[in-house]
Structures are given as structure tokens and as C-alpha cells.
Motif scaffolding. Structure first.
Motif, PDB file in Angstrom:
ATOM      1  N   ASP A 263       0.814  -1.226   0.000  1.00  0.00           N
ATOM      2  CA  ASP A 263       0.000   0.000   0.000  1.00  0.00           C
ATOM      3  C   ASP A 263       0.846   1.274   0.000  1.00  0.00           C
ATOM      4  O   ASP A 263       0.313   2.387  -0.037  1.00  0.00           O
ATOM      5  N   GLY A 264       2.165   1.119   0.044  1.00  0.00           N
ATOM      6  CA  GLY A 264       3.056   2.271  -0.052  1.00  0.00           C
ATOM      7  C   GLY A 264       3.362   2.968   1.257  1.00  0.00           C
ATOM      8  O   GLY A 264       4.201   3.877   1.287  1.00  0.00           O
ATOM      9  N   SER A 265       2.719   2.545   2.347  1.00  0.00           N
ATOM     10  CA  SER A 265       2.930   3.246   3.615  1.00  0.00           C
ATOM     11  C   SER A 265       4.321   2.996   4.197  1.00  0.00           C
ATOM     12  O   SER A 265       4.760   3.724   5.092  1.00  0.00           O
ATOM     13  N   TYR A 266       5.022   1.986   3.675  1.00  0.00           N
ATOM     14  CA  TYR A 266       6.381   1.706   4.161  1.00  0.00           C
ATOM     15  C   TYR A 266       7.329   2.870   3.912  1.00  0.00           C
ATOM     16  O   TYR A 266       8.349   3.022   4.608  1.00  0.00           O
ATOM     17  N   GLU A 267       7.020   3.704   2.922  1.00  0.00           N
ATOM     18  CA  GLU A 267       7.952   4.758   2.523  1.00  0.00           C
ATOM     19  C   GLU A 267       8.233   5.747   3.659  1.00  0.00           C
ATOM     20  O   GLU A 267       9.337   6.285   3.760  1.00  0.00           O
ATOM     21  N   LYS A 268       7.261   5.957   4.523  1.00  0.00           N
ATOM     22  CA  LYS A 268       7.467   6.922   5.615  1.00  0.00           C
ATOM     23  C   LYS A 268       8.456   6.398   6.658  1.00  0.00           C
ATOM     24  O   LYS A 268       9.035   7.191   7.422  1.00  0.00           O
ATOM     25  N   ASP A 269       8.674   5.081   6.709  1.00  0.00           N
ATOM     26  CA  ASP A 269       9.577   4.500   7.697  1.00  0.00           C
ATOM     27  C   ASP A 269      10.872   3.976   7.090  1.00  0.00           C
ATOM     28  O   ASP A 269      11.809   3.649   7.835  1.00  0.00           O
ATOM     29  N   PHE A 270      10.936   3.878   5.772  1.00  0.00           N
ATOM     30  CA  PHE A 270      12.083   3.207   5.159  1.00  0.00           C
ATOM     31  C   PHE A 270      13.400   3.894   5.505  1.00  0.00           C
ATOM     32  O   PHE A 270      14.359   3.240   5.920  1.00  0.00           O
ATOM     33  N   ASP A 271      13.482   5.202   5.336  1.00  0.00           N
ATOM     34  CA  ASP A 271      14.754   5.899   5.554  1.00  0.00           C
ATOM     35  C   ASP A 271      15.236   5.768   6.997  1.00  0.00           C
ATOM     36  O   ASP A 271      16.428   5.532   7.247  1.00  0.00           O
ATOM     37  N   SER A 272      14.322   5.909   7.957  1.00  0.00           N
ATOM     38  CA  SER A 272      14.743   5.804   9.355  1.00  0.00           C
ATOM     39  C   SER A 272      15.199   4.387   9.684  1.00  0.00           C
ATOM     40  O   SER A 272      16.175   4.187  10.422  1.00  0.00           O
ATOM     41  N   ARG A 273      14.500   3.383   9.132  1.00  0.00           N
ATOM     42  CA  ARG A 273      14.923   2.001   9.330  1.00  0.00           C
ATOM     43  C   ARG A 273      16.304   1.778   8.711  1.00  0.00           C
ATOM     44  O   ARG A 273      17.174   1.133   9.302  1.00  0.00           O
ATOM     45  N   TRP A 274      16.501   2.322   7.514  1.00  0.00           N
ATOM     46  CA  TRP A 274      17.765   2.115   6.814  1.00  0.00           C
ATOM     47  C   TRP A 274      18.926   2.722   7.606  1.00  0.00           C
ATOM     48  O   TRP A 274      19.952   2.080   7.801  1.00  0.00           O
ATOM     49  N   HIS A 275      18.766   3.921   8.084  1.00  0.00           N
ATOM     50  CA  HIS A 275      19.843   4.565   8.828  1.00  0.00           C
ATOM     51  C   HIS A 275      20.088   3.882  10.176  1.00  0.00           C
ATOM     52  O   HIS A 275      21.212   3.885  10.676  1.00  0.00           O
ATOM     53  N   ARG A 276      19.057   3.283  10.733  1.00  0.00           N
ATOM     54  CA  ARG A 276      19.205   2.607  12.016  1.00  0.00           C
ATOM     55  C   ARG A 276      19.897   1.255  11.884  1.00  0.00           C
ATOM     56  O   ARG A 276      20.721   0.889  12.730  1.00  0.00           O
ATOM     57  N   PHE A 277      19.595   0.517  10.812  1.00  0.00           N
ATOM     58  CA  PHE A 277      20.053  -0.866  10.719  1.00  0.00           C
ATOM     59  C   PHE A 277      21.031  -1.132   9.576  1.00  0.00           C
ATOM     60  O   PHE A 277      21.427  -2.277   9.376  1.00  0.00           O
ATOM     61  N   ASN A 278      21.422  -0.114   8.828  1.00  0.00           N
ATOM     62  CA  ASN A 278      22.364  -0.307   7.728  1.00  0.00           C
ATOM     63  C   ASN A 278      23.759  -0.606   8.271  1.00  0.00           C
ATOM     64  O   ASN A 278      24.360   0.214   8.969  1.00  0.00           O
ATOM     65  N   ALA A 279      24.293  -1.783   7.935  1.00  0.00           N
ATOM     66  CA  ALA A 279      25.605  -2.191   8.443  1.00  0.00           C
ATOM     67  C   ALA A 279      26.763  -1.631   7.635  1.00  0.00           C
ATOM     68  O   ALA A 279      27.911  -1.755   8.059  1.00  0.00           O
ATOM     69  N   LEU A 280      26.483  -1.017   6.483  1.00  0.00           N
ATOM     70  CA  LEU A 280      27.563  -0.660   5.565  1.00  0.00           C
ATOM     71  C   LEU A 280      27.869   0.830   5.491  1.00  0.00           C
ATOM     72  O   LEU A 280      28.847   1.226   4.842  1.00  0.00           O
ATOM     73  N   GLU A 281      27.061   1.660   6.091  1.00  0.00           N
ATOM     74  CA  GLU A 281      27.223   3.115   5.931  1.00  0.00           C
ATOM     75  C   GLU A 281      28.644   3.555   6.268  1.00  0.00           C
ATOM     76  O   GLU A 281      29.153   3.325   7.365  1.00  0.00           O
ATOM     77  N   GLY A 282      29.306   4.202   5.295  1.00  0.00           N
ATOM     78  CA  GLY A 282      30.643   4.734   5.504  1.00  0.00           C
ATOM     79  C   GLY A 282      31.746   3.697   5.542  1.00  0.00           C
ATOM     80  O   GLY A 282      32.906   4.037   5.794  1.00  0.00           O
ATOM     81  N   GLN A 283      31.410   2.445   5.289  1.00  0.00           N
ATOM     82  CA  GLN A 283      32.394   1.379   5.371  1.00  0.00           C
ATOM     83  C   GLN A 283      33.204   1.263   4.071  1.00  0.00           C
ATOM     84  O   GLN A 283      32.695   1.505   2.974  1.00  0.00           O
ATOM     85  N   THR A 284      34.445   0.872   4.198  1.00  0.00           N
ATOM     86  CA  THR A 284      35.261   0.541   3.043  1.00  0.00           C
ATOM     87  C   THR A 284      35.038  -0.928   2.709  1.00  0.00           C
ATOM     88  O   THR A 284      35.200  -1.797   3.585  1.00  0.00           O
ATOM     89  N   VAL A 285      34.643  -1.194   1.474  1.00  0.00           N
ATOM     90  CA  VAL A 285      34.236  -2.551   1.103  1.00  0.00           C
ATOM     91  C   VAL A 285      34.816  -2.929  -0.248  1.00  0.00           C
ATOM     92  O   VAL A 285      35.296  -2.086  -1.019  1.00  0.00           O
ATOM     93  N   THR A 286      34.716  -4.220  -0.529  1.00  0.00           N
ATOM     94  CA  THR A 286      34.957  -4.746  -1.870  1.00  0.00           C
ATOM     95  C   THR A 286      33.655  -5.343  -2.373  1.00  0.00           C
ATOM     96  O   THR A 286      33.067  -6.210  -1.707  1.00  0.00           O
ATOM     97  N   ILE A 287      33.186  -4.868  -3.515  1.00  0.00           N
ATOM     98  CA  ILE A 287      32.004  -5.431  -4.156  1.00  0.00           C
ATOM     99  C   ILE A 287      32.469  -6.315  -5.310  1.00  0.00           C
ATOM    100  O   ILE A 287      33.200  -5.857  -6.192  1.00  0.00           O
ATOM    101  N   THR A 288      32.038  -7.572  -5.269  1.00  0.00           N
ATOM    102  CA  THR A 288      32.407  -8.512  -6.326  1.00  0.00           C
ATOM    103  C   THR A 288      31.173  -8.812  -7.178  1.00  0.00           C
ATOM    104  O   THR A 288      30.152  -9.266  -6.660  1.00  0.00           O
ATOM    105  N   ASP A 289      31.288  -8.504  -8.467  1.00  0.00           N
ATOM    106  CA  ASP A 289      30.216  -8.849  -9.403  1.00  0.00           C
ATOM    107  C   ASP A 289      30.837  -9.526 -10.619  1.00  0.00           C
ATOM    108  O   ASP A 289      32.018  -9.912 -10.601  1.00  0.00           O
ATOM    109  N   HIS A 290      30.049  -9.678 -11.694  1.00  0.00           N
ATOM    110  CA  HIS A 290      30.552 -10.412 -12.849  1.00  0.00           C
ATOM    111  C   HIS A 290      31.638  -9.644 -13.606  1.00  0.00           C
ATOM    112  O   HIS A 290      32.285 -10.196 -14.504  1.00  0.00           O
TER     113      HIS A 290
END
Length: 335
Positions: A263-290
Motif C-alpha cells: 500500500d506504499g505506507s512503508y515509505e514513511k519508515d524506510f529511511d529511518s529504518r535504513w539509517h538505524r540498521f544499515n551495516a555498511l554506511e561509511g564502510q570501506t568494502v569490496t564489491i564482487t560482481d561479474h
């Protein structure tokens, strides 16, 4: 019929906690004899429920099984007011594979399929998911969203964030989401998510979201390679968790999260959830793709849920898929 009666008895015992449940009143409500009630109680005891019986007081539930139990899990789902169709298997090849079979048979949705053991668990990119331990939860949510594929781009992220939130809010488990589909703690994997969809030209017709969550496993039984990179909620908490209560809570949260997404109501909470539980923010990483390995610093995600990474030359690039390896370990969880 016997299973329905057991579910009703377990639900009544849970509702009566910590008090006693009269055998005669239970027999009257279920339209059974006292002898039949006792037989069902004995069956539940044999299946791992600790039930105390005191003359002139009735029955009292002392403790629940340490592994998933169909009657207990369904009773917990009733307590959580979950109305979706539910199927439980003590052992199965894969809950996602069973979901595909159910969809092919025209099953009603939403449907939740849970199992205590998988013989052919599946992970991303065709990998095998080790899922032979009955101390864990393996489940699949089955939907027919009939939404445009473009609307589904952040679905897996949203569901992962909501599962993180439920495990933290209800069980104080310090989990974070490692893009795109892993729940992690202290640098180790606790759960994985696999989303599979059947897409027509203009809509997502069938959708299956599978979850494997390490709860009360004996890690000594795991292959050495897995012990190095994964852990369990009980290991994090220092004590065993009520696996049936946890399973019911996650199913309730997953179904509610799906409704909010549709129903689209998730959009009001998505950003706050992302900033609260995102494990990668500001991290130095290696992304492996094809295309190979790409090293840089994570800057976030775009509107479609793709990962944004700034490389060594200062250019920010977008990654729709890939395996992420962290250079310095995961950041600590902050409430």
C-alpha cells in the motif's frame, strides 16, 4: 482434526499462563470428554511441552519445546492474530521450493511455509544454505502482489529491515542489515533472505521471500567454514530463545511489512529504518560482481535500493547486485 484440537489446547494453556486451566471447562468448550482432553495433554507432553496437572486445579503450562512445534507455533500465530494460511513441515527439501509447488497448485495467498529442517536449502546465486539444524527457523512468505516490477526494487531491503527491527524490539538482538539480504551481528551472519519472483511483462505475479534464521543451533555441529562466518541469536544473547514465540513474531512482522510495502505506507519508515540498521554506511568494502572486484566507500543506496559506492578516484558508482566484503569489520550496533 487432532491437530486442530492440539492447537486449541495449546492456545488455551498459553492464555491461562501463569495460572491453571480447568480440564472440565476445556472439555466443555471443545465438546470433548475429560478422558479425551487427558489423551491430548499426554500427547503434547510426549512432544516436548511441560504441562503440570493438579487435581481440582487443572492444567498449567510450565515450558514449551526448544524446537519448532506445529501446534505451538500455530497457537502463537493465533495469539499474534495472524490469519494467513500456514503450513509446517518437520523436514522438507526447501521452503522456497515448496512455495513454488504451492503456487503452481493455485494456493491462496498470503501463505507462510515453515520447516524445522531443510535438506536442500537455497541461498543467493545458486548457493546451498546449510539448514540441517532443528534449532533454527526456515520459512518462506508466499504472495501474489500484482505490482509493477519497478515498484518491487526495494522489497527485499524493506523486509530485511523489518525483521531486524522485530528481533531488536522484541528480543533485544543487535542485528543489522548487510546489503542486500544478510542479517548480521558482530561481523557474523545470523540470517539470510532469498527473494524469488515470477514476472510478467507488466507485473510481478508470484513472489516468494525465504528466510533462514539461526536461533538455538549447536554451533559445534556446523562445518568449520560456517562457524567462522556465522553465529546464532542464542550465542549473541547467552541463552536459548523461545523459538516458537520468535517464529510467530517474525511471521506477523513479515506479513505486516508486506502489507505496508504494497500500500506504499512503508515509505514513511524506510529511511529511518535504513539509517538505524544499515551495516555498511561509511564502510570501506569490496564489491564482487561479474565484472570483478570493486573497492570503495559506501555512501548509501539510491531510490531503487541499489548500492552507491565512491571509488578511490572519487567517482560514485551504482551497483544493482554483488557480494560485499568489508575491509575493517562491521560497525557496532547503536540503538
Amino acid at each position: 482434526m487432532s491437530e486442530d484440537i492440539n492447537i486449541a489446547i495449546v492456545a488455551a494453556l498459553i492464555d491461562a499462563q501463569p495460572g491453571y486451566l480447568s480440564g472440565s471447562s476445556l472439555a466443555d468448550s471443545l465438546e470433548l470428554s475429560r478422558v479425551s482432553i487427558k489423551a491430548h495433554m499426554d500427547q503434547l507432553k510426549n512432544e516436548g511441552l511441560r504441562i503440570e496437572a493438579i487435581r481440582n486445579r487443572g492444567y498449567r503450562l510450565i515450558s514449551l519445546p526448544e524446537s519448532l512445534h506445529p501446534s505451538v507455533l500455530e497457537a502463537m500465530l493465533r495469539h499474534e492474530r495472524v490469519t494467513a494460511d500456514f503450513r509446517f513441515y518437520k523436514s522438507i527439501d526447501s521452503t522456497n521450493t515448496e512455495a513454488e509447488r504451492a503456487l503452481a497448485d493455485g494456493c491462496p495467498t498470503p501463505l507462510v511455509i515453515a520447516a524445522g529442517h531443510q535438506t536442500k536449502g537455497r541461498g543467493r546465486l545458486g548457493r546451498e544454505w546449510f539448514s540441517e539444524d532443528p534449532g533454527n527457523i526456515y520459512m518462506s512468505f508466499v504472495f501474489r502482489p500484482h505490482l509493477a516490477p519497478s515498484r518491487m526494487q526495494r522489497f527485499t531491503l524493506w523486509m530485511g529491515l523489518e525483521l531486524c527491527a522485530e528481533l531488536h524490539d522484541q528480543f533485544d538482538a543487535p542485528l543489522m542489515l548487510k546489503w542486500p539480504n544478510d542479517l548480521v551481528a558482530n561481523g557474523k551472519k545470523v540470517a539470510g533472505i532469498l527473494t524469488e519472483a515470477r514476472i510478467d511483462s507488466d507485473q510481478t505475479r508470484d513472489l516468494v521471500l525465504g528466510c533462514g534464521i539461526n536461533i538455538n543451533s549447536n554451533m559445534d555441529n556446523w562445518p568449520e567454514e560456517i562457524r567462522q562466518r556465522a553465529t546464532t541469536l542464542s550465542q549473541l544473547k547467552g541463552t536459548a530463545l523461545d523459538i516458537n514465540q520468535l517464529g510467530a513474531a517474525l511471521i506477523r512482522r513479515g506479513l505486516n511489512a508486506y502489507d505496508a510495502f504494497v500500500d506504499g505506507s512503508y515509505e514513511k519508515d524506510f529511511d529511518s529504518r535504513w539509517h538505524r540498521f544499515n551495516a555498511l554506511e561509511g564502510q570501506t568494502v569490496t564489491i564482487t560482481d561479474h565484472h570483478g572486484d570493486h573497492i570503495g566507500t559506501i555512501e548509501g543506496i539510491d531510490e531503487a535500493g541499489a548500492l552507491l559506492m565512491r571509488d578511490k578516484s572519487g567517482i560514485t558508482k551504482t551497483y544493482q547486485a554483488g557480494d560485499v566484503t568489508l575491509s575493517g569489520g562491521l560497525k557496532p550496533w547503536v540503538a
